[in-house]
Design a protein around this motif. Sequence first.
Motif, short mmCIF file in Angstrom:
data_model
loop_
_atom_site.label_atom_id
_atom_site.label_comp_id
_atom_site.label_asym_id
_atom_site.label_seq_id
_atom_site.Cartn_x
_atom_site.Cartn_y
_atom_site.Cartn_z
N VAL A 1 42.18 36.95 42.57
CA VAL A 1 41.42 35.92 42.43
C VAL A 1 42.19 34.83 41.57
O VAL A 1 42.54 35.08 40.66
CB VAL A 1 39.88 35.95 41.68
N GLU A 2 42.55 33.81 42.32
CA GLU A 2 43.43 32.42 41.60
C GLU A 2 42.48 31.65 40.79
O GLU A 2 42.07 30.71 41.20
CB GLU A 2 43.95 31.82 42.86
N GLU B 1 38.18 30.35 33.45
CA GLU B 1 37.33 31.11 34.66
C GLU B 1 37.54 32.51 34.54
O GLU B 1 36.49 33.31 34.96
CB GLU B 1 37.94 30.20 35.80
N TYR B 2 38.86 33.02 34.16
CA TYR B 2 39.27 34.60 34.57
C TYR B 2 38.13 35.13 33.43
O TYR B 2 37.50 36.19 33.52
CB TYR B 2 40.52 34.74 34.04
N ARG B 3 37.90 34.76 32.22
CA ARG B 3 37.10 35.38 31.11
C ARG B 3 35.60 35.22 31.57
O ARG B 3 34.95 36.17 31.20
CB ARG B 3 37.36 34.48 29.98
N ALA C 1 36.52 38.26 48.66
CA ALA C 1 35.24 37.42 48.67
C ALA C 1 35.19 36.15 47.64
O ALA C 1 34.92 35.28 48.05
CB ALA C 1 33.82 38.16 48.65
N LEU C 2 35.59 36.78 46.42
CA LEU C 2 35.69 35.73 45.37
C LEU C 2 37.04 34.75 45.76
O LEU C 2 36.78 33.55 45.28
CB LEU C 2 36.16 36.31 43.81
N SER D 1 50.20 36.97 47.79
CA SER D 1 48.90 36.60 48.38
C SER D 1 47.96 37.68 48.12
O SER D 1 46.61 37.72 48.05
CB SER D 1 49.42 36.73 49.97
N LYS D 2 48.34 38.99 47.64
CA LYS D 2 47.61 39.85 47.07
C LYS D 2 47.24 40.09 45.63
O LYS D 2 46.64 40.53 45.17
CB LYS D 2 48.03 41.21 47.68
N LYS D 3 48.15 39.36 44.95
CA LYS D 3 47.97 39.25 43.59
C LYS D 3 47.94 37.92 42.96
O LYS D 3 48.85 37.06 42.21
CB LYS D 3 49.44 39.65 42.79
N GLN D 4 46.84 37.00 43.42
CA GLN D 4 46.85 35.57 43.31
C GLN D 4 46.52 35.24 41.88
O GLN D 4 46.81 33.94 41.55
CB GLN D 4 45.74 35.12 44.32
N LEU D 5 46.05 36.32 41.07
CA LEU D 5 46.18 35.67 39.77
C LEU D 5 47.16 35.41 38.98
O LEU D 5 47.47 34.71 38.16
CB LEU D 5 45.35 37.00 38.88
N LEU D 6 48.60 36.11 39.58
CA LEU D 6 50.02 35.85 39.27
C LEU D 6 50.16 34.49 39.38
O LEU D 6 50.88 33.56 38.54
CB LEU D 6 50.78 36.70 39.76
N ILE D 7 49.81 33.76 40.38
CA ILE D 7 49.83 32.34 40.97
C ILE D 7 49.37 31.58 39.83
O ILE D 7 49.88 30.50 39.47
CB ILE D 7 49.54 32.05 42.15
#
Length: 288
Positions: free
Chosen positions: A15-16, A21-23, A67-68, A126-132
Amino acid sequence: MSNIDRYIDLILERVEVNKDEYRNLKSELTSLLNEKKENYIRQGFTEIKAIEKTIADFGEADEVGKALTKSFSPQRTMAMYLLAITSVVFTVFVIFKLLIENINIDLPYLWITMMGIMTVLTIFLSKKQLLIARYRMIFILFCFFYILVWFFGILLADGPLDQVIPWISRILAIVLLILIIVNMILGAIYQPVKSQFKSFKTKNRIFIVICNSLSGIIVIFYTLVILFGFLVFGSASDISRLLPAVILTFLWLCSLLISSYRPILIWLSLFIQIGICGYLITVFYSIF
């Protein structure tokens, strides 16, 4: 770290979202899953079994993450996959073009390797969008480097206008460039780097990022051409010839800082970029 915490981390990897928002997401998911776990414990299950059933009820981490992602950055996954696919197709067409021109030609293995690396990194991100989201500026630099590799591919794809393969390569190159720029823009639309940028309307953010990106491509290309020419043909006595490129790059960086930290002066940022690009287009036109 509990199994539930690890499960939530796996979900949020896709999830990007920014740190706040992460917290919030992690807090909500933790509360929801712990509540379900406690319900199973009250039904007589052991804690381990309750955790297993809770996770099973919630679904595969990968699917929940997808989904998120659709809620927070709906176009990112598709844009990244299209970028990877187009990169592969463009590379194949360029290689094919070079081979039909001369079967004994030495293929540009360095460029092919770089395109392969960029494609693999694109699929990974694309599979680790949190890194973006966490490393937004690094991702933007990644996109700029992608453009540099793309530009070298354009030179390889060049050919007679009356042949089909060069035309297909050019079309693929244009699509590839658009996809790179789109991926740069998406972050600014959904997860801006600076909090000041969030106050802008979405269409304004899109316009500003497009201007920043296109002006950056022109300035960086000009700077690299000048630097390459100096390294190949220049000498210590010619170093003053680098000054225009240095000044223009500095002005462009200043325009980025203005647009990032002083939204009220965005007009000044755009004025600087238009002036720089207008001058450089005139320079390119006079040369070519």
